[in-house]
Design a protein around this motif. Structure first.
Motif, short mmCIF file in Angstrom:
data_model
loop_
_atom_site.label_atom_id
_atom_site.label_comp_id
_atom_site.label_asym_id
_atom_site.label_seq_id
_atom_site.Cartn_x
_atom_site.Cartn_y
_atom_site.Cartn_z
N ASP A 105 0.86 -1.18 0.00
CA ASP A 105 0.00 0.00 0.00
C ASP A 105 0.90 1.23 0.00
OD1 ASP A 105 -1.93 1.91 0.26
OD2 ASP A 105 -2.86 1.08 2.05
N LEU A 106 1.11 1.81 -1.18
CA LEU A 106 1.98 2.97 -1.33
C LEU A 106 1.15 4.20 -1.64
CD1 LEU A 106 4.99 1.60 -3.42
CD2 LEU A 106 4.81 1.87 -0.94
N GLN A 107 1.46 5.30 -0.97
CA GLN A 107 0.75 6.55 -1.18
C GLN A 107 1.75 7.68 -1.30
OE1 GLN A 107 -2.31 7.45 1.65
NE2 GLN A 107 -2.85 9.41 0.71
N GLN A 108 1.56 8.53 -2.32
CA GLN A 108 2.38 9.70 -2.53
C GLN A 108 1.48 10.93 -2.52
OE1 GLN A 108 4.36 9.05 -6.24
NE2 GLN A 108 5.78 7.55 -5.42
N ASN A 109 1.83 11.91 -1.73
CA ASN A 109 1.06 13.14 -1.68
C ASN A 109 2.00 14.30 -1.41
OD1 ASN A 109 1.64 12.70 0.99
ND2 ASN A 109 -0.43 12.10 1.56
N LYS A 110 1.45 15.49 -1.46
CA LYS A 110 2.19 16.71 -1.22
C LYS A 110 1.69 17.36 0.06
CE LYS A 110 4.54 16.65 -5.14
NZ LYS A 110 6.01 16.56 -5.20
N GLU A 111 2.63 17.89 0.82
CA GLU A 111 2.23 18.56 2.05
C GLU A 111 1.47 19.84 1.74
OE1 GLU A 111 5.58 19.22 4.50
OE2 GLU A 111 6.02 17.09 4.83
N ASN A 112 0.47 20.10 2.57
CA ASN A 112 -0.34 21.31 2.48
C ASN A 112 -1.15 21.40 1.18
OD1 ASN A 112 0.78 22.18 4.96
ND2 ASN A 112 2.52 23.09 3.86
N ILE A 113 -1.29 20.26 0.47
CA ILE A 113 -2.12 20.21 -0.74
C ILE A 113 -3.16 19.12 -0.53
CG2 ILE A 113 -2.19 19.81 -3.22
CD1 ILE A 113 0.62 20.83 -3.42
N VAL A 118 -3.70 16.46 -5.55
CA VAL A 118 -2.42 15.79 -5.83
C VAL A 118 -2.30 14.61 -4.87
CG1 VAL A 118 0.08 16.02 -5.92
CG2 VAL A 118 -1.37 17.95 -6.56
N ASN A 119 -2.48 13.42 -5.41
CA ASN A 119 -2.43 12.21 -4.59
C ASN A 119 -2.27 11.01 -5.49
OD1 ASN A 119 -2.72 10.38 -2.40
ND2 ASN A 119 -4.87 10.13 -2.91
N ARG A 120 -1.53 10.03 -5.02
CA ARG A 120 -1.40 8.77 -5.75
C ARG A 120 -1.28 7.65 -4.73
NH1 ARG A 120 0.37 7.73 -10.84
NH2 ARG A 120 1.39 9.77 -11.01
N ARG A 121 -2.22 6.73 -4.78
CA ARG A 121 -2.21 5.60 -3.85
C ARG A 121 -2.45 4.32 -4.64
NH1 ARG A 121 -6.19 4.51 1.37
NH2 ARG A 121 -5.19 2.55 2.05
N ILE A 122 -1.61 3.33 -4.42
CA ILE A 122 -1.69 2.05 -5.13
C ILE A 122 -1.77 0.93 -4.11
CG2 ILE A 122 -0.58 0.48 -6.76
CD1 ILE A 122 0.78 2.84 -8.02
N ASP A 178 -5.82 5.03 -6.68
CA ASP A 178 -6.48 6.32 -6.51
C ASP A 178 -5.52 7.42 -6.91
OD1 ASP A 178 -8.72 5.05 -5.52
OD2 ASP A 178 -8.05 5.20 -3.43
N ARG A 179 -6.03 8.37 -7.70
CA ARG A 179 -5.22 9.49 -8.14
C ARG A 179 -6.01 10.78 -7.98
NH1 ARG A 179 -3.65 7.60 -14.08
NH2 ARG A 179 -5.85 7.03 -13.99
N GLY A 180 -5.32 11.84 -7.61
CA GLY A 180 -5.95 13.14 -7.49
C GLY A 180 -6.26 13.72 -8.86
N LEU A 181 -6.98 14.82 -8.84
CA LEU A 181 -7.42 15.44 -10.10
C LEU A 181 -6.23 15.88 -10.94
CD1 LEU A 181 -9.65 16.51 -11.93
CD2 LEU A 181 -9.67 18.61 -10.57
N LEU A 182 -5.31 16.61 -10.34
CA LEU A 182 -4.15 17.08 -11.09
C LEU A 182 -3.22 15.93 -11.47
CD1 LEU A 182 -3.31 20.36 -9.11
CD2 LEU A 182 -4.68 20.09 -11.19
N THR A 183 -3.14 14.93 -10.62
CA THR A 183 -2.31 13.76 -10.94
C THR A 183 -2.87 13.00 -12.14
OG1 THR A 183 -1.73 13.57 -8.60
CG2 THR A 183 -1.26 11.69 -10.00
N SER A 184 -4.19 12.88 -12.21
CA SER A 184 -4.82 12.18 -13.34
C SER A 184 -4.59 12.94 -14.64
CB SER A 184 -6.32 12.02 -13.08
OG SER A 184 -6.55 11.27 -11.90
N ILE A 185 -4.66 14.27 -14.56
CA ILE A 185 -4.42 15.07 -15.77
C ILE A 185 -2.96 14.92 -16.21
CG2 ILE A 185 -4.38 17.42 -16.69
CD1 ILE A 185 -6.70 18.08 -14.84
#
Length: 247
Positions: A105-113, A118-122, A178-185
């Motif tokens: 379960d890996l998740q990448q995100n940005k602080e304060n966003i 902006v999110n990516r979870r697999i 799961d991907r955030g809106l900007l990540t999907s774009i």
């Protein structure tokens, strides 16, 4: 003799009644022949029916391919021939292996966003196999001691080693992503192949680490000892002693 004036002549106002003729039989219509265009259509229809019947007959004999779905997808393999890159001799005995499964379960995100931007979870399920082996190429000169008179053999072997986990891609799969809106774009305009490699590497490392405390080393020692005892016993030796050095 002269006609008497009292006798009246036949009046001319009424014509004589015509003789009654016998009724005529109805006329037989002439034979109707189909036109050239109609005969051409009949001929074309007959030829088409003959072609269709021939195709079905050949299809039943598996001579022609199926035409059930003319828009069915086809896979064309244009792969290049396999190239041999390297070859090596192996001097190890694979004594045991274990199959493991791990949920990564890996998740990448940005602080304060926010995550929805902006999110990516697999969520990945990885299945892999770890082999435990004894490397005979590392034997010392005095590792094998044989006494022909007493028919005894003494072997000193290095400790078993474990290989890196090999993922079984037929049994490994992505459960959720799961991907955030900007990540999907952003993913729509570029391909992130490193993302998959990171997930696979994380699964391999976790499985390899878990295999160290699974008891595979003890199983490999037992299997290696039984194999060598059976081998030398068949060669006529009555006593076989196998010991392993400490890592």
């Amino acid at each position: 003799m002269a006609n008497s004036p009292e006798v009246e002549e036949p009046t001319a106002e009424y014509s004589a009644v015509p003789d009654v003729a016998e009724p005529e039989s109805p006329a037989v219509p002439p034979e109707h022949k189909p036109s050239f265009f109609a005969r051409l259509l009949i001929f074309i229809g007959f030829v088409f029916a003959l072609i269709v019947a021939s195709c079905f007959g050949l299809r039943a004999l598996n001579v022609l391919p199926s035409f059930d779905n003319p828009f069915s997808s086809q896979t064309v393999d244009r792969s290049q021939p396999v190239l041999l890159q390297s070859m090596r001799d192996l001097h190890r005995y694979v004594a045991a292996d274990g199959t493991f499964q791990v949920i990564v379960d890996l998740q990448q995100n940005k602080e304060n966003i926010p995550d929805f931007l902006v999110n990516r979870r697999i969520l990945f399920v990885g299945s892999g196999t770890v082999e435990t082996y004894v490397d005979f190429s590392a034997l010392a000169g005095d590792a094998l001691k044989v006494d022909e008179e007493k028919k005894t053999v003494t072997l000193t072997l290095p400790p078993p080693q474990q290989s890196m986990a090999a993922l079984d891609m037929a049994k490994s799969y992505v459960v959720e992503e799961d991907r955030g809106l900007l990540t999907s774009i952003g993913d729509a305009f570029r391909s992130d192949t490193d993302k998959q490699q990171r997930v696979y590497q994380a699964a391999q490392e976790k499985i390899t680490e878990a295999a160290k405390s699974s008891g595979l080393d003890q199983r490999a020692q037992q299997n290696t000892q039984m194999m060598l005892e059976s081998l030398f016993t068949r060669l006529g030796y009555t006593s076989v002693t196998v010991t392993f050095t400490t890592p």
